[in-house]
Scaffold this motif. Structure first.
Motif, mmCIF file in Angstrom:
data_model
loop_
_atom_site.group_PDB
_atom_site.id
_atom_site.type_symbol
_atom_site.label_atom_id
_atom_site.label_comp_id
_atom_site.label_asym_id
_atom_site.label_seq_id
_atom_site.Cartn_x
_atom_site.Cartn_y
_atom_site.Cartn_z
ATOM 1 N N ALA A 30 -7.116 2.663 -1.140
ATOM 2 C CA ALA A 30 -6.433 3.517 -0.161
ATOM 3 C C ALA A 30 -6.836 4.976 -0.293
ATOM 4 N N VAL A 46 -3.364 0.195 -3.828
ATOM 5 C CA VAL A 46 -2.995 -0.971 -3.037
ATOM 6 C C VAL A 46 -2.870 -2.145 -3.997
ATOM 7 N N LYS A 81 4.561 0.545 0.342
ATOM 8 C CA LYS A 81 5.097 -0.117 1.531
ATOM 9 C C LYS A 81 4.323 -1.402 1.812
ATOM 10 N N SER A 108 0.850 -1.182 0.000
ATOM 11 C CA SER A 108 0.000 0.000 0.000
ATOM 12 C C SER A 108 0.886 1.232 0.000
ATOM 13 N N GLU A 109 0.674 2.098 -0.976
ATOM 14 C CA GLU A 109 1.467 3.319 -1.072
ATOM 15 C C GLU A 109 2.964 3.002 -1.091
ATOM 16 N N ALA A 128 2.041 -4.030 3.525
ATOM 17 C CA ALA A 128 0.873 -3.919 4.411
ATOM 18 C C ALA A 128 0.617 -5.300 5.002
ATOM 19 N N GLU A 129 1.474 -5.684 5.936
ATOM 20 C CA GLU A 129 1.420 -7.025 6.530
ATOM 21 C C GLU A 129 0.081 -7.312 7.201
ATOM 22 N N ASN A 130 -0.601 -6.268 7.693
ATOM 23 C CA ASN A 130 -1.881 -6.472 8.378
ATOM 24 C C ASN A 130 -2.971 -6.982 7.435
ATOM 25 N N LEU A 131 -2.759 -6.888 6.129
ATOM 26 C CA LEU A 131 -3.748 -7.359 5.151
ATOM 27 C C LEU A 131 -3.433 -8.751 4.609
ATOM 28 N N SER A 158 4.368 5.691 -3.459
ATOM 29 C CA SER A 158 3.926 6.561 -2.383
ATOM 30 C C SER A 158 3.100 7.718 -2.956
ATOM 31 N N THR A 215 2.346 0.753 -6.767
ATOM 32 C CA THR A 215 1.769 1.410 -5.592
ATOM 33 C C THR A 215 2.705 2.455 -5.027
#
Length: 156
Positions: A128, A147, A53, A50-51, A55-58, A142, A140
């Motif tokens: 995003a 995303v 970087k 995402s952007e 996005a491990e939470n996804l 910045s 993606t």
């Protein structure tokens, strides 16, 4: 003047009809349905950016296609988004839209692109930042508002 308008309408109709006939012949009558059928089932996110970087939470989220409907579940199994999809496999790159009707994004439409083979599905969308344009590439950077999700087909 009225005669010129009728000629213009006939000419426009013929051009649109010809383009549609060429597209159907080139793609095949089952092409659009075939692409949608290939997406059916459940996919698991294995990498998300995402952007620009990670996005491990996804990672671990599950995307399920059931006909024109989609559902996204967290890695814990909670439904977080649901709605309908539409695809255009003839677009370059192929496009996909997610119209959210449930969850925190209800009322929003994510515009994206996709590519897949048998077991891998890549989707890049503007979830995003809904003001961002549909991505033109699987990028993606910045500030893009994009995303990128890499999914693998879930094993039964």
């Amino acid at each position: 003047m009225r005669r010129d308008f009728k000629k213009l309408n006939r000419r426009s109709f013929l051009l649109v009809s010809l383009r549609l006939a060429i597209a159907v012949a080139a793609f095949g009558l089952t092409g659009f349905a075939g692409a949608a059928d290939s997406l059916q089932g459940t996919w698991v996110a294995t990498k998300v950016l995402s952007e620009g970087k990670p996005a491990e939470n996804l990672v671990g989220h599950r995307l399920t296609f059931d006909g024109a409907n989609f559902q996204i579940q967290s890695s814990g199994g909670q439904i977080i988004f649901a709605g309908t999809t539409s695809i255009d496999p003839a677009a370059n790159p192929a496009s996909i839209d997610f119209v959210n009707v449930e969850g925190g994004a209800a009322g929003a439409t994510w515009q994206g692109i996709y590519a897949f083979d048998e077991d891998t599905l890549s989707i890049c969308d503007n979830s995003a930042n809904l003001d961002a344009d549909r991505p033109a590439a699987f990028d993606t950077a910045s500030g893009s508002g994009h995303v990128l999700f890499i999914f693998e087909r879930a094993k039964p």
